[in-house]
Design a protein around this motif. Structure first.
Motif, PDB file in Angstrom:
ATOM      1  N   GLU A 188      15.980  20.588  32.338  1.00 45.00           N
ATOM      2  CA  GLU A 188      16.123  20.508  30.821  1.00 45.00           C
ATOM      3  C   GLU A 188      17.229  19.808  30.267  1.00 45.00           C
ATOM      4  OE1 GLU A 188      16.421  24.827  30.086  1.00 45.00           O
ATOM      5  OE2 GLU A 188      14.409  25.127  30.273  1.00 45.00           O
ATOM      6  N   THR A 189      18.462  19.780  30.872  1.00 43.72           N
ATOM      7  CA  THR A 189      19.517  19.098  30.572  1.00 43.72           C
ATOM      8  C   THR A 189      19.006  17.425  30.430  1.00 43.72           C
ATOM      9  OG1 THR A 189      21.065  20.693  31.435  1.00 43.72           O
ATOM     10  CG2 THR A 189      21.944  18.368  30.717  1.00 43.72           C
ATOM     11  N   ALA A 190      18.407  17.046  31.575  1.00 43.11           N
ATOM     12  CA  ALA A 190      18.205  15.625  31.727  1.00 43.11           C
ATOM     13  C   ALA A 190      17.118  15.563  30.577  1.00 43.11           C
ATOM     14  CB  ALA A 190      17.450  15.500  33.135  1.00 43.11           C
ATOM     15  N   LEU A 191      16.206  16.326  30.342  1.00 42.32           N
ATOM     16  CA  LEU A 191      15.409  15.923  29.050  1.00 42.32           C
ATOM     17  C   LEU A 191      15.951  15.867  27.799  1.00 42.32           C
ATOM     18  CD1 LEU A 191      12.214  15.838  28.267  1.00 42.32           C
ATOM     19  CD2 LEU A 191      12.060  18.311  28.203  1.00 42.32           C
ATOM     20  N   TYR A 192      16.924  16.731  27.690  1.00 42.00           N
ATOM     21  CA  TYR A 192      17.557  16.799  26.217  1.00 42.00           C
ATOM     22  C   TYR A 192      17.995  15.481  26.166  1.00 42.00           C
ATOM     23  CZ  TYR A 192      21.672  17.454  23.297  1.00 42.00           C
ATOM     24  OH  TYR A 192      22.553  17.438  22.112  1.00 42.00           O
ATOM     25  N   TYR A 193      19.126  14.982  27.208  1.00 41.10           N
ATOM     26  CA  TYR A 193      19.663  13.663  26.732  1.00 41.10           C
ATOM     27  C   TYR A 193      18.543  12.474  26.767  1.00 41.10           C
ATOM     28  CZ  TYR A 193      24.267  15.440  27.360  1.00 41.10           C
ATOM     29  OH  TYR A 193      25.534  16.286  27.165  1.00 41.10           O
ATOM     30  N   LEU A 194      17.430  12.652  27.587  1.00 41.87           N
ATOM     31  CA  LEU A 194      16.388  11.562  26.969  1.00 41.87           C
ATOM     32  C   LEU A 194      15.872  11.729  25.795  1.00 41.87           C
ATOM     33  CD1 LEU A 194      14.931   9.426  29.004  1.00 41.87           C
ATOM     34  CD2 LEU A 194      13.234  11.303  29.243  1.00 41.87           C
ATOM     35  N   GLY A 199      14.317   8.322  24.531  1.00 42.10           N
ATOM     36  CA  GLY A 199      13.605   7.987  25.395  1.00 42.10           C
ATOM     37  C   GLY A 199      14.185   6.792  26.385  1.00 42.10           C
ATOM     38  N   ASN A 200      15.558   6.408  26.143  1.00 43.34           N
ATOM     39  CA  ASN A 200      16.172   5.261  26.752  1.00 43.34           C
ATOM     40  C   ASN A 200      16.868   5.879  27.787  1.00 43.34           C
ATOM     41  OD1 ASN A 200      18.018   3.164  27.539  1.00 43.34           O
ATOM     42  ND2 ASN A 200      17.435   2.125  25.730  1.00 43.34           N
ATOM     43  N   PRO A 201      16.754   5.706  29.099  1.00 43.66           N
ATOM     44  CA  PRO A 201      17.353   6.581  29.998  1.00 43.66           C
ATOM     45  C   PRO A 201      18.924   6.043  30.387  1.00 43.66           C
ATOM     46  CG  PRO A 201      15.886   4.866  31.237  1.00 43.66           C
ATOM     47  CD  PRO A 201      15.417   4.922  29.669  1.00 43.66           C
ATOM     48  N   ARG A 202      19.256   4.382  29.867  1.00 44.37           N
ATOM     49  CA  ARG A 202      20.441   3.951  29.882  1.00 44.37           C
ATOM     50  C   ARG A 202      21.314   4.838  28.642  1.00 44.37           C
ATOM     51  NH1 ARG A 202      20.487  -2.514  31.078  1.00 44.37           N
ATOM     52  NH2 ARG A 202      19.592  -2.344  33.296  1.00 44.37           N
ATOM     53  N   SER A 203      20.782   4.761  27.526  1.00 46.78           N
ATOM     54  CA  SER A 203      21.226   5.361  26.594  1.00 46.78           C
ATOM     55  C   SER A 203      21.767   6.943  26.727  1.00 46.78           C
ATOM     56  CB  SER A 203      20.678   5.480  25.291  1.00 46.78           C
ATOM     57  OG  SER A 203      20.455   4.041  24.944  1.00 46.78           O
ATOM     58  N   ALA A 204      20.688   7.685  27.616  1.00 42.70           N
ATOM     59  CA  ALA A 204      21.020   8.937  27.814  1.00 42.70           C
ATOM     60  C   ALA A 204      22.054   9.096  28.727  1.00 42.70           C
ATOM     61  CB  ALA A 204      19.673   9.577  28.460  1.00 42.70           C
ATOM     62  N   LEU A 205      22.111   8.189  29.822  1.00 40.92           N
ATOM     63  CA  LEU A 205      23.303   8.225  30.496  1.00 40.92           C
ATOM     64  C   LEU A 205      24.589   8.068  29.783  1.00 40.92           C
ATOM     65  CD1 LEU A 205      21.996   6.478  33.817  1.00 40.92           C
ATOM     66  CD2 LEU A 205      22.727   8.613  33.739  1.00 40.92           C
ATOM     67  N   SER A 206      24.495   7.193  29.036  1.00 41.36           N
ATOM     68  CA  SER A 206      25.832   7.017  28.119  1.00 41.36           C
ATOM     69  C   SER A 206      26.301   8.167  27.293  1.00 41.36           C
ATOM     70  CB  SER A 206      25.529   5.738  27.310  1.00 41.36           C
ATOM     71  OG  SER A 206      25.377   4.583  27.812  1.00 41.36           O
ATOM     72  N   GLU A 207      25.202   8.818  26.688  1.00 45.48           N
ATOM     73  CA  GLU A 207      25.616  10.013  26.234  1.00 45.48           C
ATOM     74  C   GLU A 207      26.104  11.135  26.850  1.00 45.48           C
ATOM     75  OE1 GLU A 207      25.317  10.655  22.825  1.00 45.48           O
ATOM     76  OE2 GLU A 207      23.924   9.095  21.988  1.00 45.48           O
ATOM     77  N   PHE A 208      25.470  11.308  27.978  1.00 49.59           N
ATOM     78  CA  PHE A 208      25.797  12.306  28.942  1.00 49.59           C
ATOM     79  C   PHE A 208      27.376  11.988  29.326  1.00 49.59           C
ATOM     80  CE2 PHE A 208      26.434  13.901  33.334  1.00 49.59           C
ATOM     81  CZ  PHE A 208      26.404  15.442  33.117  1.00 49.59           C
ATOM     82  N   SER A 209      27.747  10.737  29.684  1.00 54.22           N
ATOM     83  CA  SER A 209      28.904  10.543  30.035  1.00 54.22           C
ATOM     84  C   SER A 209      30.122  10.617  28.913  1.00 54.22           C
ATOM     85  CB  SER A 209      28.969   8.899  30.500  1.00 54.22           C
ATOM     86  OG  SER A 209      30.273   8.390  30.799  1.00 54.22           O
ATOM     87  N   ALA A 210      29.632  10.225  27.661  1.00 57.10           N
ATOM     88  CA  ALA A 210      30.724  10.574  26.649  1.00 57.10           C
ATOM     89  C   ALA A 210      30.778  12.117  26.532  1.00 57.10           C
ATOM     90  CB  ALA A 210      29.913   9.946  25.314  1.00 57.10           C
ATOM     91  N   ASP A 211      29.737  12.795  26.592  1.00 52.80           N
ATOM     92  CA  ASP A 211      30.180  14.248  26.546  1.00 52.80           C
ATOM     93  C   ASP A 211      31.071  14.681  27.654  1.00 52.80           C
ATOM     94  OD1 ASP A 211      28.831  14.513  24.335  1.00 52.80           O
ATOM     95  OD2 ASP A 211      27.020  15.394  25.176  1.00 52.80           O
ATOM     96  N   LEU A 212      30.931  14.262  28.741  1.00 52.29           N
ATOM     97  CA  LEU A 212      31.911  14.652  30.155  1.00 52.29           C
ATOM     98  C   LEU A 212      33.151  14.295  29.774  1.00 52.29           C
ATOM     99  CD1 LEU A 212      29.460  14.024  33.113  1.00 52.29           C
ATOM    100  CD2 LEU A 212      30.286  16.243  31.977  1.00 52.29           C
ATOM    101  N   THR A 213      33.294  12.982  29.250  1.00 50.49           N
ATOM    102  CA  THR A 213      34.786  12.493  29.042  1.00 50.49           C
ATOM    103  C   THR A 213      35.535  13.310  27.916  1.00 50.49           C
ATOM    104  OG1 THR A 213      33.728  10.105  29.420  1.00 50.49           O
ATOM    105  CG2 THR A 213      35.846  10.409  27.978  1.00 50.49           C
ATOM    106  N   TRP A 214      34.532  13.714  26.808  1.00 51.20           N
ATOM    107  CA  TRP A 214      34.939  14.542  25.798  1.00 51.20           C
ATOM    108  C   TRP A 214      35.644  15.862  26.473  1.00 51.20           C
ATOM    109  CZ3 TRP A 214      34.332  19.463  23.778  1.00 51.20           C
ATOM    110  CH2 TRP A 214      34.799  19.820  22.694  1.00 51.20           C
ATOM    111  N   GLU A 215      34.682  16.661  27.214  1.00 51.40           N
ATOM    112  CA  GLU A 215      35.109  17.843  27.626  1.00 51.40           C
ATOM    113  C   GLU A 215      36.366  17.800  28.697  1.00 51.40           C
ATOM    114  OE1 GLU A 215      32.180  19.454  30.239  1.00 51.40           O
ATOM    115  OE2 GLU A 215      30.597  19.582  28.326  1.00 51.40           O
ATOM    116  N   ARG A 216      36.665  16.488  29.282  1.00 46.53           N
ATOM    117  CA  ARG A 216      37.647  16.478  30.226  1.00 46.53           C
ATOM    118  C   ARG A 216      39.021  16.036  29.425  1.00 46.53           C
ATOM    119  NH1 ARG A 216      34.380  12.485  32.996  1.00 46.53           N
ATOM    120  NH2 ARG A 216      33.528  13.355  34.920  1.00 46.53           N
TER     121      ARG A 216
END
Length: 221
Positions: A188-194, A199-216
């Motif tokens: 469900e989390t993977a589908l959310y970011y996608l 629908g762009n998997p690279r952008s999805a990974l970038s969004e996920f990475s940005a959220d992790l960075t913000w949390e840290r």
């Protein structure tokens, strides 16, 4: 005009608690028919918390049996940057209480939902408010929900879902599995970011990475 037996019972039962109404309903058929009237039970249910109005009818009569503070929750609509920890701090509740109420196994489960239910930490927030009886599909429980910003809204899917509609079921499954392995999250989390990445998997990974960075950076991870 003389009061009927039912009218007299209703006047008496209006002073009873939820637990006492349940006991009264077991006395006889007439008492049961009055003690289980929806308006009467709803009034007893909300009385301790001084709620102005309770909208909706529960799916099961068992909902009325207990009117503890845990039967109420705040609806928080998820926005970017939210995390279970940040919401726990914001609403002065425990992280585990949020997870337990929302039936969450993982912190990242927050991203697959439109909202989270937040436990009530201070009953004063319920005074003179309107709550809505709802069955939350994720929490898998029936609660009286308080909306701090207006009332309930019709659920809307992420706009990015439209971009995924042209992808075959097999192709979508492969994309989700690939992202799930890369992110180490659930489907469900993977589908959310996608979806938010249209629908762009690279952008999805970038969004996920940005959220992790913000949390840290915020000290939430």
């Amino acid at each position: 005009m003389a009061l009927t037996c039912r009218d007299t019972l209703r006047l008496i039962f209006q002073r009873l608690t939820v637990a006492d109404l349940a006991r009264a309903s077991c006395v006889c058929r007439v008492w049961n028919s009055v003690a289980t009237e929806n308006d009467l039970v709803a009034s007893a249910f909300t009385a301790p918390w001084r709620i102005k109005d309770l909208v909706g009818k529960p799916a099961s009569g068992a909902f009325w049996r207990d009117n503890g503070i845990w039967k109420f929750a705040i609806s928080h609509r998820i926005s970017r940057g939210d995390s279970v920890t940040s919401l726990a701090v914001k609403y002065s509740v425990q992280v585990m209480d949020i997870k337990r109420l929302n039936n969450m196994m993982s912190d990242h489960g927050i991203y697959s939902r439109d909202r989270l239910l937040i436990p009530i930490s201070n009953s004063e927030i319920l005074v003179d408010t309107t709550c809505y009886i709802e069955v939350d599909k994720y929490a898998k429980r029936e609660v009286a929900v308080l909306y701090l910003e207006g009332g309930p809204k019709r659920e809307q899917s992420a706009s990015g879902m439209n971009h995924l509609s042209t992808v075959s079921a097999h192709g979508k499954r492969k994309l989700i599995e690939s992202l799930r392995r890369s992110m180490q999250v659930d489907d469900e989390t993977a589908l959310y970011y996608l979806a938010i990445a249209e629908g762009n998997p690279r952008s999805a990974l970038s969004e996920f990475s940005a959220d992790l960075t913000w949390e840290r950076q915020a000290g939430l991870n």
